[in-house]
Design a protein around this motif. Structure first.
Motif, PDB file in Angstrom:
ATOM      1  N   GLY A  58      12.335  42.117  96.601  1.00 26.01           N
ATOM      2  CA  GLY A  58      11.150  42.506  97.170  1.00 26.01           C
ATOM      3  C   GLY A  58      11.088  43.242  98.174  1.00 26.01           C
ATOM      4  N   ALA A  59      12.131  43.913  98.804  1.00 21.01           N
ATOM      5  CA  ALA A  59      12.222  44.604 100.211  1.00 21.01           C
ATOM      6  C   ALA A  59      11.647  45.941  99.656  1.00 21.01           C
ATOM      7  CB  ALA A  59      13.475  44.602 100.403  1.00 21.01           C
ATOM      8  N   ARG A  60      10.939  46.620 100.771  1.00 22.98           N
ATOM      9  CA  ARG A  60      10.571  48.058 100.647  1.00 22.98           C
ATOM     10  C   ARG A  60      11.643  48.898 100.796  1.00 22.98           C
ATOM     11  NH1 ARG A  60       6.094  48.871 105.121  1.00 22.98           N
ATOM     12  NH2 ARG A  60       7.174  46.974 105.949  1.00 22.98           N
ATOM     13  N   ILE A  61      12.060  49.973 100.016  1.00 23.42           N
ATOM     14  CA  ILE A  61      13.090  50.815 100.127  1.00 23.42           C
ATOM     15  C   ILE A  61      12.672  52.170 100.314  1.00 23.42           C
ATOM     16  CG2 ILE A  61      14.379  49.335  98.834  1.00 23.42           C
ATOM     17  CD1 ILE A  61      14.180  51.198  96.351  1.00 23.42           C
ATOM     18  N   LEU A  62      13.533  53.049 101.016  1.00 27.74           N
ATOM     19  CA  LEU A  62      13.575  54.437 101.099  1.00 27.74           C
ATOM     20  C   LEU A  62      14.951  55.130 101.198  1.00 27.74           C
ATOM     21  CD1 LEU A  62      11.293  55.127 104.141  1.00 27.74           C
ATOM     22  CD2 LEU A  62      10.744  55.981 101.744  1.00 27.74           C
ATOM     23  N   ASN A  63      15.075  56.130 100.158  1.00 22.90           N
ATOM     24  CA  ASN A  63      16.260  56.756 100.419  1.00 22.90           C
ATOM     25  C   ASN A  63      16.307  58.138 101.260  1.00 22.90           C
ATOM     26  OD1 ASN A  63      15.047  58.997  99.052  1.00 22.90           O
ATOM     27  ND2 ASN A  63      15.800  58.291  96.885  1.00 22.90           N
ATOM     28  N   GLY A  64      17.372  58.719 101.429  1.00 25.48           N
ATOM     29  CA  GLY A  64      17.233  59.933 102.302  1.00 25.48           C
ATOM     30  C   GLY A  64      16.578  61.158 101.723  1.00 25.48           C
ATOM     31  N   LEU A  65      16.032  61.179 100.843  1.00 23.83           N
ATOM     32  CA  LEU A  65      15.246  62.359 100.380  1.00 23.83           C
ATOM     33  C   LEU A  65      14.243  62.801 101.428  1.00 23.83           C
ATOM     34  CD1 LEU A  65      14.700  62.310  96.594  1.00 23.83           C
ATOM     35  CD2 LEU A  65      16.135  64.013  97.925  1.00 23.83           C
ATOM     36  N   LEU A 122      10.014  60.724 110.960  1.00 25.24           N
ATOM     37  CA  LEU A 122       8.942  60.985 110.258  1.00 25.24           C
ATOM     38  C   LEU A 122       8.712  60.277 108.678  1.00 25.24           C
ATOM     39  CD1 LEU A 122       9.052  64.854 110.986  1.00 25.24           C
ATOM     40  CD2 LEU A 122       7.136  63.164 111.386  1.00 25.24           C
ATOM     41  N   SER A 123      10.194  60.309 108.283  1.00 26.23           N
ATOM     42  CA  SER A 123      10.204  59.611 106.934  1.00 26.23           C
ATOM     43  C   SER A 123       9.850  57.993 106.887  1.00 26.23           C
ATOM     44  CB  SER A 123      11.466  59.954 106.138  1.00 26.23           C
ATOM     45  OG  SER A 123      11.673  59.447 105.013  1.00 26.23           O
ATOM     46  N   LEU A 124      10.465  57.528 107.777  1.00 29.24           N
ATOM     47  CA  LEU A 124      10.253  56.049 108.080  1.00 29.24           C
ATOM     48  C   LEU A 124       8.768  55.842 108.205  1.00 29.24           C
ATOM     49  CD1 LEU A 124      11.670  53.435 108.590  1.00 29.24           C
ATOM     50  CD2 LEU A 124      11.434  53.634 111.041  1.00 29.24           C
ATOM     51  N   VAL A 125       8.056  56.465 109.111  1.00 28.70           N
ATOM     52  CA  VAL A 125       6.638  56.231 109.494  1.00 28.70           C
ATOM     53  C   VAL A 125       5.879  56.683 108.268  1.00 28.70           C
ATOM     54  CG1 VAL A 125       4.651  56.603 111.123  1.00 28.70           C
ATOM     55  CG2 VAL A 125       6.862  56.263 111.887  1.00 28.70           C
ATOM     56  N   ASN A 126       5.968  57.986 107.771  1.00 30.96           N
ATOM     57  CA  ASN A 126       5.132  58.729 106.750  1.00 30.96           C
ATOM     58  C   ASN A 126       5.159  58.220 105.166  1.00 30.96           C
ATOM     59  OD1 ASN A 126       4.099  60.082 109.046  1.00 30.96           O
ATOM     60  ND2 ASN A 126       5.040  62.092 108.337  1.00 30.96           N
ATOM     61  N   ASP A 127       6.563  58.087 105.125  1.00 33.62           N
ATOM     62  CA  ASP A 127       6.785  57.547 103.574  1.00 33.62           C
ATOM     63  C   ASP A 127       6.827  56.267 103.477  1.00 33.62           C
ATOM     64  OD1 ASP A 127       7.327  60.455 103.367  1.00 33.62           O
ATOM     65  OD2 ASP A 127       9.175  60.541 103.481  1.00 33.62           O
ATOM     66  N   GLY A 128       7.556  55.569 104.709  1.00 31.26           N
ATOM     67  CA  GLY A 128       7.699  54.255 104.440  1.00 31.26           C
ATOM     68  C   GLY A 128       6.499  53.301 105.148  1.00 31.26           C
ATOM     69  N   GLY A 129       5.743  53.867 105.745  1.00 34.41           N
ATOM     70  CA  GLY A 129       4.645  52.858 106.656  1.00 34.41           C
ATOM     71  C   GLY A 129       5.087  52.144 107.448  1.00 34.41           C
ATOM     72  N   PHE A 130       6.452  52.304 108.128  1.00 34.25           N
ATOM     73  CA  PHE A 130       7.063  51.434 108.898  1.00 34.25           C
ATOM     74  C   PHE A 130       7.100  51.711 110.453  1.00 34.25           C
ATOM     75  CE2 PHE A 130      10.643  49.184 110.863  1.00 34.25           C
ATOM     76  CZ  PHE A 130      10.520  47.840 110.314  1.00 34.25           C
ATOM     77  N   ASP A 131       6.533  50.870 111.209  1.00 34.33           N
ATOM     78  CA  ASP A 131       6.417  51.087 112.564  1.00 34.33           C
ATOM     79  C   ASP A 131       7.796  50.105 113.226  1.00 34.33           C
ATOM     80  OD1 ASP A 131       6.177  51.347 115.405  1.00 34.33           O
ATOM     81  OD2 ASP A 131       4.124  50.646 115.451  1.00 34.33           O
ATOM     82  N   PRO A 132       8.797  50.930 113.956  1.00 33.97           N
ATOM     83  CA  PRO A 132       9.892  50.334 114.426  1.00 33.97           C
ATOM     84  C   PRO A 132       9.725  49.448 115.641  1.00 33.97           C
ATOM     85  CG  PRO A 132      10.180  52.518 114.794  1.00 33.97           C
ATOM     86  CD  PRO A 132       8.862  52.276 113.854  1.00 33.97           C
ATOM     87  N   GLN A 167      11.356  43.025 104.528  1.00 28.26           N
ATOM     88  CA  GLN A 167      12.111  43.909 105.197  1.00 28.26           C
ATOM     89  C   GLN A 167      11.937  45.444 104.495  1.00 28.26           C
ATOM     90  OE1 GLN A 167      15.959  42.312 103.619  1.00 28.26           O
ATOM     91  NE2 GLN A 167      16.608  41.395 105.526  1.00 28.26           N
ATOM     92  N   MET A 168      12.496  46.589 105.157  1.00 26.27           N
ATOM     93  CA  MET A 168      12.324  47.778 104.997  1.00 26.27           C
ATOM     94  C   MET A 168      13.938  48.320 104.877  1.00 26.27           C
ATOM     95  SD  MET A 168      11.514  50.727 103.993  1.00 26.27           S
ATOM     96  CE  MET A 168       9.946  50.977 104.432  1.00 26.27           C
ATOM     97  N   VAL A 169      14.216  48.672 103.826  1.00 26.35           N
ATOM     98  CA  VAL A 169      15.913  49.048 103.641  1.00 26.35           C
ATOM     99  C   VAL A 169      15.890  50.398 103.579  1.00 26.35           C
ATOM    100  CG1 VAL A 169      18.116  48.718 102.438  1.00 26.35           C
ATOM    101  CG2 VAL A 169      16.186  46.678 102.893  1.00 26.35           C
ATOM    102  N   PHE A 170      16.586  51.274 104.353  1.00 26.42           N
ATOM    103  CA  PHE A 170      16.636  52.830 104.368  1.00 26.42           C
ATOM    104  C   PHE A 170      18.044  53.271 103.998  1.00 26.42           C
ATOM    105  CE2 PHE A 170      14.237  56.477 106.464  1.00 26.42           C
ATOM    106  CZ  PHE A 170      14.973  57.358 105.890  1.00 26.42           C
ATOM    107  N   ASP A 171      18.452  53.936 103.128  1.00 26.58           N
ATOM    108  CA  ASP A 171      19.649  54.546 102.715  1.00 26.58           C
ATOM    109  C   ASP A 171      19.535  56.021 103.163  1.00 26.58           C
ATOM    110  OD1 ASP A 171      22.199  55.154 102.029  1.00 26.58           O
ATOM    111  OD2 ASP A 171      22.392  53.234 100.649  1.00 26.58           O
ATOM    112  N   LEU A 172      20.470  56.440 103.759  1.00 17.87           N
ATOM    113  CA  LEU A 172      20.281  57.854 104.093  1.00 17.87           C
ATOM    114  C   LEU A 172      20.953  58.785 102.933  1.00 17.87           C
ATOM    115  CD1 LEU A 172      19.671  57.170 107.035  1.00 17.87           C
ATOM    116  CD2 LEU A 172      21.076  58.741 107.831  1.00 17.87           C
ATOM    117  N   ILE A 173      21.495  58.044 101.893  1.00 16.52           N
ATOM    118  CA  ILE A 173      22.222  58.765 100.908  1.00 16.52           C
ATOM    119  C   ILE A 173      20.886  59.008 100.023  1.00 16.52           C
ATOM    120  CG2 ILE A 173      23.507  58.228  98.700  1.00 16.52           C
ATOM    121  CD1 ILE A 173      25.277  56.581 100.514  1.00 16.52           C
TER     122      ILE A 173
END
Length: 281
Positions: A243-250, A113-123, A221-227
């Motif tokens: 320049g990579a897109r990033i997401l944390n675990g919030l 949900l976070s990857l798709v909704n918050d990051g706009g990334f389709d794996p 790239q999308m870089v996702f840190d669960l922290i």
């Protein structure tokens, strides 16, 4: 909301738990929805986990969350497992129903949900690198596999756990290629990966090492840190510089927490408000 003899309890079981923001978001929603319950956090040593889970039922708890390092071990101590928990091979949620404890997993759904909704990334059809092979990694890797990720690279310093995770994924019989790598292959693998997910605690401390060189990141790239504490680990800072897109675990924390909340209370929480609460701390 004041505590009375009728107040029910929920909790987080982990080691450590001092960094957790789960009590903040859950207690706010419990009060907002008029539910006479409180959510606490308990630092539980591995050798005491079984007794702690048994105590939930004895004390009449509504349920609990399970976090590092207990997500796999906790499966042994519940009466039943949901299909989702069986598929993933780890639990992060316990709920009580008809006097029985049920182990469930909302981590995987929260991650997607976070990857798709918050990051706009389709794996789908992408190349992913997953760092870590613990309970959270199982949830992430399983969901990426089921989302038809093209290739999944796995790395963990514990080769037994890493190979076990690979075997777990291969048992699904999907077309996704699953490859284990060594530490000296991390940088080159990161360069060709479109999604990089850190599922380890590495990065929570200022003194923690950085596993991937910053020159391995790029704007595709999308870089996702669960922290999520700190908000930007060194991994995310370095990725963002390139320049990579990033997401944390919030976001994942909120989504999985919202799904757990629903299991315990049969009420849907306001996940937007939950996010605002923990984001503002």
């Amino acid at each position: 909301m004041r505590i009375t003899s009728k107040t029910q309890l929920l909790c987080l079981l982990g080691h450590p738990v001092s960094h957790s923001k789960s009590p903040l978001m859950h207690n706010e929603q419990l009060e907002n929805l008029g539910i006479d319950a409180k959510y606490l956090a308990f630092d539980v040593l591995p050798e005491n986990l079984g007794e702690a889970i048994k105590g939930l039922k004895s004390l009449g708890y509504l349920g609990a969350n399970v976090t590092i390092p207990h997500k796999e071990e906790a499966m042994k101590y519940v009466d039943n497992l949901t299909d989702e928990a069986k598929n993933i091979g780890a639990i992060n949620t316990i709920y009580i129903k008809d006097g029985k404890t049920y182990g469930d997993n909302t981590d995987g759904r929260g991650f997607i949900l976070s990857l798709v909704n918050d990051g706009g990334f389709d794996p789908k059809d992408k190349i992913a690198l997953i760092i870590g092979a613990g309970g959270a990694s199982k949830a992430v890797a399983t969901k990426l596999l089921l989302a038809e990720t093209k290739k999944i690279y796995l790395y963990d310093i514990d080769t037994v756990k890493m190979n076990s995770l690979k075997e777990h994924l291969m048992n699904f019989g999907k077309d996704t290629e699953v490859i284990t790598i060594k530490k000296d292959e991390l940088n080159n693998t990161a360069k060709i990966s479109e999604l990089i997910v850190n599922c380890t605690p590495i990065g929570m401390k200022e003194t923690d090492i950085t596993l991937i060189d910053e020159n391995c990141f790029n704007n595709n790239q999308m870089v996702f840190d669960l922290i999520y504490n700190p908000e930007k680990t060194k991994l995310l800072q370095n990725a963002e510089k390139k320049g990579a897109r990033i997401l944390n675990g919030l976001g994942m924390l909120v989504y999985q927490g919202g799904l757990s909340f629903e299991k315990w209370t049969n009420k849907k929480p306001d996940t937007k408000k939950m996010f605002e609460i923990i984001k503002g701390v």
